[in-house]
Scaffold this motif. Structure first.
Motif, PDB file in Angstrom:
ATOM      1  N   PHE A  20       0.825  -1.203   0.000  1.00 42.47           N
ATOM      2  CA  PHE A  20       0.000   0.000   0.000  1.00 42.47           C
ATOM      3  C   PHE A  20       0.862   1.257   0.000  1.00 42.47           C
ATOM      4  N   GLY A  21       2.175   1.087  -0.002  1.00 48.93           N
ATOM      5  CA  GLY A  21       3.075   2.226  -0.068  1.00 48.93           C
ATOM      6  C   GLY A  21       3.390   2.653  -1.490  1.00 48.93           C
ATOM      7  N   ALA A  22       2.651   2.118  -2.466  1.00 46.02           N
ATOM      8  CA  ALA A  22       2.871   2.473  -3.868  1.00 46.02           C
ATOM      9  C   ALA A  22       2.509   3.940  -4.103  1.00 46.02           C
ATOM     10  N   PRO A  23       3.008   4.541  -5.179  1.00 44.53           N
ATOM     11  CA  PRO A  23       2.675   5.934  -5.480  1.00 44.53           C
ATOM     12  C   PRO A  23       1.172   6.147  -5.627  1.00 44.53           C
ATOM     13  N   LEU A  24       0.757   7.398  -5.463  1.00 42.37           N
ATOM     14  CA  LEU A  24      -0.659   7.737  -5.487  1.00 42.37           C
ATOM     15  C   LEU A  24      -1.327   7.344  -6.800  1.00 42.37           C
ATOM     16  N   TYR A  25      -0.610   7.512  -7.916  1.00 38.74           N
ATOM     17  CA  TYR A  25      -1.232   7.202  -9.203  1.00 38.74           C
ATOM     18  C   TYR A  25      -1.538   5.709  -9.334  1.00 38.74           C
ATOM     19  N   VAL A  26      -0.750   4.868  -8.659  1.00 34.71           N
ATOM     20  CA  VAL A  26      -1.028   3.429  -8.679  1.00 34.71           C
ATOM     21  C   VAL A  26      -2.325   3.127  -7.935  1.00 34.71           C
ATOM     22  N   HIS A  27      -2.545   3.807  -6.805  1.00 36.59           N
ATOM     23  CA  HIS A  27      -3.794   3.630  -6.058  1.00 36.59           C
ATOM     24  C   HIS A  27      -4.987   4.129  -6.869  1.00 36.59           C
ATOM     25  N   ALA A  28      -4.805   5.235  -7.593  1.00 38.30           N
ATOM     26  CA  ALA A  28      -5.878   5.753  -8.445  1.00 38.30           C
ATOM     27  C   ALA A  28      -6.240   4.739  -9.523  1.00 38.30           C
ATOM     28  N   HIS A  29      -5.213   4.108 -10.090  1.00 35.78           N
ATOM     29  CA  HIS A  29      -5.435   3.074 -11.104  1.00 35.78           C
ATOM     30  C   HIS A  29      -6.186   1.885 -10.508  1.00 35.78           C
ATOM     31  N   ALA A  30      -5.764   1.458  -9.321  1.00 31.57           N
ATOM     32  CA  ALA A  30      -6.401   0.304  -8.679  1.00 31.57           C
ATOM     33  C   ALA A  30      -7.868   0.585  -8.368  1.00 31.57           C
ATOM     34  N   LEU A  31      -8.144   1.754  -7.805  1.00 34.66           N
ATOM     35  CA  LEU A  31      -9.527   2.100  -7.458  1.00 34.66           C
ATOM     36  C   LEU A  31     -10.398   2.217  -8.706  1.00 34.66           C
ATOM     37  N   THR A  32      -9.853   2.800  -9.754  1.00 36.07           N
ATOM     38  CA  THR A  32     -10.630   2.992 -10.982  1.00 36.07           C
ATOM     39  C   THR A  32     -10.946   1.668 -11.660  1.00 36.07           C
ATOM     40  N   PHE A  33      -9.943   0.825 -11.839  1.00 39.86           N
ATOM     41  CA  PHE A  33     -10.149  -0.402 -12.595  1.00 39.86           C
ATOM     42  C   PHE A  33     -10.850  -1.475 -11.765  1.00 39.86           C
ATOM     43  N   PHE A  34     -10.511  -1.571 -10.477  1.00 41.32           N
ATOM     44  CA  PHE A  34     -11.240  -2.547  -9.671  1.00 41.32           C
ATOM     45  C   PHE A  34     -12.655  -2.042  -9.409  1.00 41.32           C
ATOM     46  N   GLY A  35     -12.818  -0.715  -9.402  1.00 45.16           N
ATOM     47  CA  GLY A  35     -14.169  -0.162  -9.295  1.00 45.16           C
ATOM     48  C   GLY A  35     -15.038  -0.604 -10.452  1.00 45.16           C
ATOM     49  N   TRP A  36     -14.442  -0.649 -11.655  1.00 47.82           N
ATOM     50  CA  TRP A  36     -15.202  -1.141 -12.808  1.00 47.82           C
ATOM     51  C   TRP A  36     -15.564  -2.621 -12.624  1.00 47.82           C
ATOM     52  N   ALA A  37     -14.624  -3.409 -12.130  1.00 48.76           N
ATOM     53  CA  ALA A  37     -14.894  -4.833 -11.926  1.00 48.76           C
ATOM     54  C   ALA A  37     -16.065  -5.033 -10.977  1.00 48.76           C
ATOM     55  N   MET A  38     -16.113  -4.269  -9.907  1.00 42.79           N
ATOM     56  CA  MET A  38     -17.216  -4.391  -8.955  1.00 42.79           C
ATOM     57  C   MET A  38     -18.519  -3.870  -9.550  1.00 42.79           C
ATOM     58  N   LEU A  39     -18.417  -2.816 -10.360  1.00 41.87           N
ATOM     59  CA  LEU A  39     -19.607  -2.304 -11.032  1.00 41.87           C
ATOM     60  C   LEU A  39     -20.147  -3.339 -12.017  1.00 41.87           C
ATOM     61  N   TYR A  40     -19.233  -3.994 -12.747  1.00 43.64           N
ATOM     62  CA  TYR A  40     -19.649  -5.034 -13.689  1.00 43.64           C
ATOM     63  C   TYR A  40     -20.314  -6.198 -12.959  1.00 43.64           C
ATOM     64  N   LEU A  41     -19.731  -6.602 -11.843  1.00 47.45           N
ATOM     65  CA  LEU A  41     -20.312  -7.687 -11.055  1.00 47.45           C
ATOM     66  C   LEU A  41     -21.695  -7.304 -10.547  1.00 47.45           C
TER      67      LEU A  41
END
Length: 232
Positions: A20-41
């Motif tokens: 979880f110590g990754a740069p902020l842009y990595v967290h933004a990517h994770a939230l955006t793309f996994f957010g889509w996965a949860m939305l799709y589900l």
């Protein structure tokens, strides 16, 4: 498909190869793309349970989410390349074209599915194929990709295509015919992967990598050589 993503990224976290110590842009990517996965589900569960009214309302969120994924996905590729961070089983040049083209192909297919939302038979199958196109990072963290180098791109492509091919076979067995949406969706995935393989080994990819990384640590990585493996 959501299970593949959860499993893959959880394995990396448990193994200490991500944190979880990754740069902020990595967290933004994770939230955006996994957010889509949860939305799709969620959308799939709503549709199959008969709650079409809420499914349609959330569909507008999905429509707005797609361009967000394009912006964030492009940003992450750009920043990762400049920092010299790419998947070690892909050459930097290959990653330069593979990562954004995967996102753009997803956006095109998912948008087409939304445009065909009144034709539910096409809508659900194209959305399925669009989601399958995003499975590379999940499978890439589950399968022993460094052991299959330099054939990692082929293995990733096979894993991505496996899901919609099985779905199409099950659908064909149930209905007695192969719906044309599967041909278009799977065909699009195949065409994109062929284009990525051709471009990823071409001078165009090398020049694009040089242009993106100019004046940054990423420029030190030879575009057509594999980066060092973690801990290697």
């Amino acid at each position: 498909m959501v299970l593949v993503l959860v499993t893959g990224f959880s394995m990396q976290l448990a193994a200490g190869r991500s944190s979880f110590g990754a740069p902020l842009y990595v967290h933004a990517h994770a939230l955006t793309f996994f957010g889509w996965a949860m939305l799709y589900l969620t959308q799939t569960l709503l549709a199959t349970s008969g709650n079409i009214a809420l499914h349609k309302r959330l569909g507008w969120i999905a429509a707005a989410w797609i361009p967000l994924m394009v912006v964030v996905g492009t940003m992450v590729v750009y920043l990762s390349l400049r920092r010299g961070h790419t998947a070690p089983f892909f050459t930097p040049a290959y990653f330069t074209v593979m990562a954004p083209m995967t996102v753009y192909a997803f956006a095109g297919m998912a948008t087409t599915a939304i445009m065909l939302r009144r034709r539910t038979d096409w809508h659900k199958r194209l959305q399925f194929c669009a989601m399958a196109g995003l499975m590379g990072p999940g499978f890439g963290r589950i399968l022993p990709m460094p052991l299959v180098m330099p054939h990692a791109p082929l293995v990733e492509t096979a894993s991505i295509l496996f899901i919609p091919l099985v779905a199409a076979a099950v659908d064909w067995r149930r209905t007695g015919e192969l719906h044309r949406a599967w041909l278009w969706g799977i065909g699009a995935l195949v065409v994109v992967r062929i284009a990525v393989d051709l471009l990823g080994s071409s001078p165009i990819a090398g020049e694009l990598h040089a242009w993106i990384t100019a004046g940054s640590p990423g420029a030190a990585l030879p575009p057509f050589a594999y980066p060092p493996l973690p801990g290697g």
